[in-house]
Design a protein around this motif. Structure first.
Motif, PDB file in Angstrom:
ATOM      1  N   UNK A 163      20.139  -7.840 -29.416  1.00 36.29           N
ATOM      2  CA  UNK A 163      20.437  -9.171 -29.523  1.00 36.29           C
ATOM      3  C   UNK A 163      20.068 -10.216 -28.097  1.00 36.29           C
ATOM      4  N   UNK A 164      20.003 -11.314 -28.371  1.00 32.51           N
ATOM      5  CA  UNK A 164      19.675 -11.982 -26.901  1.00 32.51           C
ATOM      6  C   UNK A 164      20.558 -11.913 -25.850  1.00 32.51           C
ATOM      7  N   UNK A 165      21.753 -12.090 -26.371  1.00 31.14           N
ATOM      8  CA  UNK A 165      22.795 -11.709 -25.117  1.00 31.14           C
ATOM      9  C   UNK A 165      22.540 -10.263 -24.461  1.00 31.14           C
ATOM     10  N   UNK A 166      22.281  -9.321 -25.373  1.00 32.78           N
ATOM     11  CA  UNK A 166      22.014  -8.115 -24.398  1.00 32.78           C
ATOM     12  C   UNK A 166      20.609  -8.023 -23.820  1.00 32.78           C
ATOM     13  N   UNK A 167      19.683  -8.596 -23.954  1.00 31.71           N
ATOM     14  CA  UNK A 167      18.601  -8.836 -23.540  1.00 31.71           C
ATOM     15  C   UNK A 167      18.837  -9.667 -22.114  1.00 31.71           C
ATOM     16  N   UNK A 168      19.485 -10.595 -22.347  1.00 36.84           N
ATOM     17  CA  UNK A 168      19.861 -11.345 -21.171  1.00 36.84           C
ATOM     18  C   UNK A 168      20.891 -10.478 -20.006  1.00 36.84           C
ATOM     19  N   UNK A 169      21.607  -9.714 -20.522  1.00 34.25           N
ATOM     20  CA  UNK A 169      22.564  -9.148 -19.670  1.00 34.25           C
ATOM     21  C   UNK A 169      21.670  -7.977 -18.967  1.00 34.25           C
ATOM     22  N   UNK A 170      20.775  -7.472 -19.879  1.00 30.20           N
ATOM     23  CA  UNK A 170      19.914  -6.296 -19.184  1.00 30.20           C
ATOM     24  C   UNK A 170      18.946  -7.009 -17.996  1.00 30.20           C
ATOM     25  N   UNK A 171      18.342  -7.989 -18.140  1.00 33.19           N
ATOM     26  CA  UNK A 171      17.576  -8.525 -17.236  1.00 33.19           C
ATOM     27  C   UNK A 171      18.210  -9.139 -15.877  1.00 33.19           C
ATOM     28  N   UNK A 172      19.331  -9.674 -16.169  1.00 33.61           N
ATOM     29  CA  UNK A 172      20.285  -9.917 -15.058  1.00 33.61           C
ATOM     30  C   UNK A 172      20.976  -8.727 -14.225  1.00 33.61           C
ATOM     31  N   UNK A 173      21.099  -7.821 -15.189  1.00 32.91           N
ATOM     32  CA  UNK A 173      21.738  -6.481 -14.167  1.00 32.91           C
ATOM     33  C   UNK A 173      20.418  -5.821 -13.524  1.00 32.91           C
ATOM     34  N   UNK A 174      19.415  -5.906 -14.102  1.00 37.42           N
ATOM     35  CA  UNK A 174      18.029  -5.424 -13.571  1.00 37.42           C
ATOM     36  C   UNK A 174      17.689  -6.181 -12.213  1.00 37.42           C
ATOM     37  N   UNK A 175      17.642  -7.451 -12.235  1.00 40.85           N
ATOM     38  CA  UNK A 175      18.041  -8.611 -11.191  1.00 40.85           C
ATOM     39  C   UNK A 175      18.767  -8.103  -9.918  1.00 40.85           C
ATOM     40  N   UNK A 176      20.037  -7.767 -10.433  1.00 36.95           N
ATOM     41  CA  UNK A 176      20.972  -7.460  -9.448  1.00 36.95           C
ATOM     42  C   UNK A 176      20.865  -6.207  -8.539  1.00 36.95           C
ATOM     43  N   UNK A 177      20.532  -5.258  -9.519  1.00 33.70           N
ATOM     44  CA  UNK A 177      20.485  -3.782  -9.110  1.00 33.70           C
ATOM     45  C   UNK A 177      19.156  -3.356  -8.303  1.00 33.70           C
ATOM     46  N   UNK A 178      18.152  -4.307  -8.738  1.00 36.13           N
ATOM     47  CA  UNK A 178      16.706  -3.837  -8.009  1.00 36.13           C
ATOM     48  C   UNK A 178      15.892  -5.131  -7.776  1.00 36.13           C
ATOM     49  N   UNK A 179      16.478  -5.956  -6.751  1.00 35.87           N
ATOM     50  CA  UNK A 179      15.956  -7.499  -6.607  1.00 35.87           C
ATOM     51  C   UNK A 179      14.629  -7.163  -6.277  1.00 35.87           C
TER      52      UNK A 179
END
Length: 272
Positions: A163-179
């Motif tokens: 779902x779109x919200x899941x995609x967004x949460x995944x992208x933001x988590x990747x950015x936070x954990x692996x800047x």
């Protein structure tokens, strides 16, 4: 001696990994993708692949997509040989063998029953690891041994099932954990999402497509530092010239129309 075949027990949605396995093993011209491991695995999987009804056009797209994503990883590893590669929704893909130079730290992630099957064909090593988790259960990121190395994340045939919200949460988590990490994935347009349910292979597996995106720059607005590096269309592939004339013409005609080009393409971001 005949190798023991492995019985496949997957959900209907997870059977989509067999579509890509079949495409890379049987239907892909070696001039596009020479995947010996896929052929070896297919010989050992006890499954009637004819049930999937995979059109040749789908097979070609799968292989062109795999080659482009391979290229992103190769370019990354040329620059950062000891970097980290995360392959989300890996299925039975052999990118870890096609591309890896042996120096990188490599993680392949998929749901538990897929990883259980994958472990029958791929051994873990000090450099190569498998993560058994649902991609939207973001705690899996804590399993990555990241000491500040550069990271590239590949998601092949995955994002459209979220779902779109899941995609967004995944992208933001990747950015936070692996800047600063790189993220490459294939995406459907919104029109494709509405129409793709008629695809014969998806009808067979029962998989549900949820997310599409028309304007790739929308993701840049999800957080400061996200930058679209490339929006790559399948008609740009140099390997098309190795196909039969009929398919060369199809790709060339498709490239003339924006709606057709954007139907399925690859997006490449920096998550700074």
């Amino acid at each position: 001696m005949t190798q023991t075949q492995e019985k496949v027990l997957l959900t209907e949605a997870q059977e989509t990994l067999l579509i890509t396995l079949y495409a890379k093993a049987r239907a892909c011209p070696q001039t596009i993708l020479d995947d010996k491991k896929a052929r070896q695995i297919m010989e050992r999987v006890a499954y009637d692949f004819s049930k999937l009804k995979v059109p040749i056009g789908t097979s070609l797209t799968v292989c062109i997509r795999a080659r482009k994503l391979d290229d992103y990883v190769r370019q990354f590893l040329e620059r950062y040989p000891a970097g980290i590669v995360l392959h989300l929704g890996c299925g039975l893909d052999s990118r870890c063998e096609r591309v890896d130079t042996g120096e990188a730290l490599w993680y392949d992630l998929d749901v538990p029953d897929v990883i259980a099957l994958r472990k029958k064909f791929f051994p873990e090593t000090g450099q190569y690891h498998m993560i058994s988790a649902w991609v939207n259960d973001l705690e899996w990121m804590q399993a990555i041994d990241n000491q500040g190395q550069p990271v590239i994340v590949i998601a092949e045939g995955l994002m459209m099932y979220l779902a779109e919200q899941q995609v967004k949460e995944l992208v933001l988590a990747l950015q936070q954990n692996f800047p600063g990490c790189k993220l490459a994935f294939d995406a459907y347009s919104e029109l494709t999402v509405r129409r793709v349910g008629a695809h014969p292979s998806l009808r067979k597996t029962g998989a549900v497509i949820q997310w599409g995106i028309d304007d790739a720059k929308i993701i840049e607005r999800w957080a400061d530092g996200i930058r679209l590096e490339e929006e790559w269309f399948f008609n740009q592939s140099e390997t098309i010239q190795n196909l039969a004339l009929f398919y060369q013409l199809i790709f060339k005609v498709t490239g003339l129309f924006s709606v057709a080009r954007k139907a399925h393409r690859i997006l490449y971001y920096t998550l700074g």
